[in-house]
Every structure is written in C-alpha cells, then in structure tokens.
Design an enzyme around this catalytic site. Structure first.
Site, PDB file in Angstrom:
ATOM      1  N   LYS A  44       0.869  -1.183   0.034  1.00  0.00           N
ATOM      2  CA  LYS A  44       0.123   0.010   0.026  1.00  0.00           C
ATOM      3  C   LYS A  44       0.785   1.261   0.120  1.00  0.00           C
ATOM      4  O   LYS A  44       2.245   1.295   0.421  1.00  0.00           O
ATOM      5  CB  LYS A  44      -0.882  -0.125   1.230  1.00  0.00           C
ATOM      6  CG  LYS A  44      -0.217   0.073   2.674  1.00  0.00           C
ATOM      7  CD  LYS A  44      -1.128  -0.380   3.798  1.00  0.00           C
ATOM      8  CE  LYS A  44      -0.235  -0.345   5.296  1.00  0.00           C
ATOM      9  NZ  LYS A  44      -1.379  -0.929   6.226  1.00  0.00           N
ATOM     10  N   ARG A 142     -10.643  -0.318  14.776  1.00  0.00           N
ATOM     11  CA  ARG A 142     -10.343   0.506  13.501  1.00  0.00           C
ATOM     12  C   ARG A 142     -11.223  -0.020  12.393  1.00  0.00           C
ATOM     13  O   ARG A 142     -11.930   0.717  11.757  1.00  0.00           O
ATOM     14  CB  ARG A 142      -8.683   0.389  13.258  1.00  0.00           C
ATOM     15  CG  ARG A 142      -8.392   1.467  12.396  1.00  0.00           C
ATOM     16  CD  ARG A 142      -6.758   1.385  12.083  1.00  0.00           C
ATOM     17  NE  ARG A 142      -6.338   0.342  11.524  1.00  0.00           N
ATOM     18  CZ  ARG A 142      -5.231  -0.040  11.076  1.00  0.00           C
ATOM     19  NH1 ARG A 142      -4.389   0.880  11.095  1.00  0.00           N
ATOM     20  NH2 ARG A 142      -4.842  -1.207  10.395  1.00  0.00           N
ATOM     21  N   TYR A 264      15.840  30.206   8.260  1.00  0.00           N
ATOM     22  CA  TYR A 264      14.491  30.959   8.697  1.00  0.00           C
ATOM     23  C   TYR A 264      14.572  30.907  10.074  1.00  0.00           C
ATOM     24  O   TYR A 264      14.788  29.982  11.045  1.00  0.00           O
ATOM     25  CB  TYR A 264      13.232  30.138   8.195  1.00  0.00           C
ATOM     26  CG  TYR A 264      12.783  30.279   6.713  1.00  0.00           C
ATOM     27  CD1 TYR A 264      12.486  31.414   6.250  1.00  0.00           C
ATOM     28  CD2 TYR A 264      12.772  29.316   6.012  1.00  0.00           C
ATOM     29  CE1 TYR A 264      12.301  31.867   5.117  1.00  0.00           C
ATOM     30  CE2 TYR A 264      12.523  29.604   4.712  1.00  0.00           C
ATOM     31  CZ  TYR A 264      12.050  30.811   4.135  1.00  0.00           C
ATOM     32  OH  TYR A 264      12.021  31.080   2.954  1.00  0.00           O
ATOM     33  N   MET A 312      11.529  24.707   2.701  1.00  0.00           N
ATOM     34  CA  MET A 312      10.779  23.746   1.644  1.00  0.00           C
ATOM     35  C   MET A 312      11.802  23.075   0.529  1.00  0.00           C
ATOM     36  O   MET A 312      11.321  21.801   0.364  1.00  0.00           O
ATOM     37  CB  MET A 312       9.904  24.884   0.773  1.00  0.00           C
ATOM     38  CG  MET A 312       8.981  24.173  -0.419  1.00  0.00           C
ATOM     39  SD  MET A 312       7.995  25.129  -1.131  1.00  0.00           S
ATOM     40  CE  MET A 312       6.768  25.882   0.165  1.00  0.00           C
TER      41      MET A 312
HETATM   42  C1  LIG Z   1      -0.457  -1.791   6.937  1.00  0.00           C
HETATM   43  C2  LIG Z   1      -1.168  -3.080   7.255  1.00  0.00           C
HETATM   44  C3  LIG Z   1      -0.156  -4.285   7.326  1.00  0.00           C
HETATM   45  C4  LIG Z   1       1.190  -4.151   7.281  1.00  0.00           C
HETATM   46  O1  LIG Z   1       1.603  -3.628   8.402  1.00  0.00           O
HETATM   47  P1  LIG Z   1       3.305  -3.532   8.644  1.00  0.00           P
HETATM   48  O2  LIG Z   1       3.272  -2.991  10.283  1.00  0.00           O
HETATM   49  O3  LIG Z   1       3.811  -2.311   7.852  1.00  0.00           O
HETATM   50  O4  LIG Z   1       3.869  -4.643   8.478  1.00  0.00           O
HETATM   51  C5  LIG Z   1      -0.843  -5.595   7.841  1.00  0.00           C
HETATM   52  N1  LIG Z   1      -1.997  -5.515   7.734  1.00  0.00           N
HETATM   53  C6  LIG Z   1      -2.874  -4.597   7.998  1.00  0.00           C
HETATM   54  C7  LIG Z   1      -4.325  -4.487   8.214  1.00  0.00           C
HETATM   55  C8  LIG Z   1      -2.411  -3.318   7.803  1.00  0.00           C
HETATM   56  O5  LIG Z   1      -3.088  -2.128   7.549  1.00  0.00           O
END
Ligand SMILES: *Cc1c(COP(=O)(O)O)cnc(C)c1O
Length: 373
Positions: A44, A142, A264, A312
C-alpha cells in the site's frame, strides 16, 4: 538529446536509490521466519513510498503471490502491473465497487456484515463463487467485524453463501511492544473467532508480530514496513536490510561569520567562523521539518549536523570541521542510508520509520538497483 537532458537535470537533483534486492532479501527472511505459514507482501501507499511499479514485480519474481493494498485504486494499479497475482484490498468493499472487484479479480477484505452481504449479492448475480478475506476486529477498533457481527456470522453460515473465505484476518495494535498485554488478548480473541468459523485459515501478523513467535503466525503473515527496512523489533538490532539511500545534492558551500544565524527564524547561530553546506532537499520532498536542527548527514564516514530549520527546498549542514575539499557544489551528502536510517531520522523527528518512508518525495532522481531493476 534525450540522454543529454537526463544527464543535465540529474546533476542538479538529490538522488534516491532503492535496492530491490534488499527488499526481496527482506521478504525471503520474513517468509523463512514465518514458514510454514505463507508470506504475503503489503504494498500500500506506493510500496511505502519506494514505488509499487518496480517493487511489486520484484517481489513477485521472488515468489510472492498475494499482495495487500489499501485502496481500490491501488488494487487496480497493481492488477495492471501483475495480471497473475492475488490482490487484496484492505479498505474493504464500499457501495458501488463490487462489480469492479469482480471484473478485475480483486479480493475484498470484508470489514462488516454489510460488506459481506454486498459481496454475496454480487457473486449471486454473477452466478460464480468469488474469494474474499474476512476481517474481524480483536481490539484495535479500527476496521473489521465487531464481536457481535462475528457471532452472527458464525451462527448463520448462509450469510457467506457464494463467498469463498480464503482467510480470516485480524490486525494487532501493539506488536512492536512484545510485553503489551493486548497482544495475548488479541491472540485469544482471534483464536475464538477462528474456531467459530470452521475451515477458515487465519492471518494475524504484520511485520512486528512475525517476531512474537510461531503462535502469532497462523496460515499467512502480512509484512509491510519490514520489507522496506524498518526495524520490526524496536529496541533490538534490526534484522532487516536497508532498502533506501537518499543523497542530497550540495548547491553551495559558504563561509559564515561568528554570531551569524542560519536559515528561517535564525534559530541557530554559529559560535565560531563556520562553513555551511546548502543541500537541495526540503520538506516539500518529505524531509520532515521536525528534523530542523536535529537531522544528520554523512559524507565519507563523517557525521555532519544540520544547522537551522528545514526549508521547503533546502537543508543547511555545518561542515566546518570536515577535511578540505570533501564538500563542494554538485557533490552529494548521504541524508538517509546505512549510517542514518529511516528509523534514526524518525527518532530525531519524533515519528516512526513508516512516516519517513511514505513521505519520500517525487522530486528526487530515483534509481532502482538490484533484483529486476
Ligand atoms: C499496513 C497493514 C499491514 C502491514 O503492516 P506493517 O506494520 O507495515 O508490516 C498488515 N495488515 C494490515 C491490516 C495493515 O493495515
């Protein structure tokens, strides 16, 4: 002409080098560690900022057959890259999206009973069973079915008709703290949920939970961050290889009088006549502004402290004590790498390595080296 242009622009850019062999070596290490459980890869957020286009095919070549993404868009992109692999979408099955999942053979992670019903209706309409992953919540609160929903599902298997549940998964809240009591609690709740859904294979562990031991492995592990070099065992030595190296391009080296401020806000003054190297990277490149006066660069084995705020597009480093001739306009200083890892930068910025990686910007000249590059 084209090459010429590439050469000229590159000479003015900071350089981000991504080692695909480090990523695939990390995947193999996690796979071996979790065996006999299978090992997926979480790609992701553009493979945590490293670039899904080169990273996912390299992982597929290494033997990974199941990939997780967060969004439907990411799933479609990955499907375009790799027609053969399995792609699961963690964000779930939102209204109106089921036909797209079915058409592109994407696996929805079903996060509530409404999504279960939506997928059941779609597969019935298509007249074919289709795979899905069922996400049960065990304490993170979540995403995923709450315990009442899981009970309902267990009591009425007809709700899953036409759905091939390839895995039941859950996600842990504190796996990077091995002694946190929620780990054992989530493990117990997950076992109960699994037992209530007969025949289901389980998946619980992301990167850190793989290192909590075989009890946490079940049938499939889902590492993300550790693939990209983030330490899954904070507080202990990092078993993973570093996959990114960021080199900042020096634009200017200037002499600054004693008592003068740099950057800055003039937040830091030179306590002696100093030499300042200005580097072509800034917070617009994802070099976090929280690293102002805290970040570190490396050059030829020397550690160089940042002085002043992150701008920046620019960083300023105090190179007063370096040997003559080491730093010059057009040269490079290492901003991230073996000597100052994303975890090190995260510690200094008050964040986690995940955020350092996913912030890596788009202005760098990106070089891919190693497996399949
Ligand atoms: C992002 C995620 C992972 C991977 O987690 P890491 O800590 O990056 O290995 C696995 N399962 C779910 C549901 C996630 O959201």
């Amino acid at each position: 002409m084209g090459d010429d242009h590439a050469m000229q622009t590159e000479a003015a850019c900071s350089i981000l080098t991504i080692d695909l062999t480090a990523v695939t070596d990390n995947w193999r290490l996690l796979r071996d560690r979790a065996a006999p459980a299978a090992c997926a890869a979480v790609v992701k957020a553009d493979a945590y900022g490293l670039g899904i286009d080169p990273v996912a095919p390299a992982l597929a070549d290494a033997g990974c057959t199941l990939f997780f993404v967060a969004t439907l868009d990411e799933g479609l992109r990955l499907r375009g890259l790799l027609p053969q692999v399995e792609v699961a979408v963690l964000g779930g099955l939102l209204p109106g999206t089921a036909p797209i999942f079915l058409r592109d053979r994407l696996i929805p992670v079903l996060n509530d009973l409404g999504q279960v019903e939506r997928w059941r209706a779609e597969t019935a309409k298509a007249g074919q069973a289709a795979p899905a992953i069922l996400h049960v919540d065990t304490g993170m609160n979540r995403l995923g079915l709450d315990p009442q929903e899981t009970e309902k599902l267990a009591a009425d298997p007809a709700l899953l008709e036409g759905i091939e549940i390839t895995y039941v998964m859950t996600h842990m809240a504190c796996p990077d703290e091995p002694s946190h009591p929620l780990n054992a609690a989530q493990l117990t709740r997950f076992r109960v949920a699994l037992a209530s859904l007969p025949g289901a294979k389980g998946s619980l562990a992301a990167s850190s939970a793989i290192f909590l031991g075989p009890d946490y492995h079940f049938d499939l592990v889902r590492p993300g961050a550790a693939l990209y070099g983030v330490n899954p065992t904070p507080g202990a030595p990092n078993p993973m290889r570093q996959a990114v190296r960021l080199e900042g391009r020096v634009l200017q080296v200037r002499h600054v009088d004693r008592g003068e401020g740099v950057g800055y806000g003039a937040t830091r003054r030179c306590d002696k006549p100093s030499k300042i190297a200005t580097v072509a990277t800034g917070y617009a490149d994802g070099y976090l502004r929280a690293l102002s006066n805290r970040g570190v660069a490396r050059i030829a084995g020397h550690e160089v402290p940042m002085i002043g705020r992150v701008s920046m597009d620019l960083l300023t480093f105090d190179v007063t004590d370096l040997p003559e001739g080491l730093v010059y306009p057009g040269g490079l200083m290492e901003l991230l790498g073996e000597g100052y890892t994303p975890d090190d930068a995260a510690r200094d910025a008050g964040t986690i390595g995940y955020e350092i990686l996913t912030s890596l910007g788009s202005r760098y000249a990106r070089h891919y080296i190693g497996a399949g590059a």
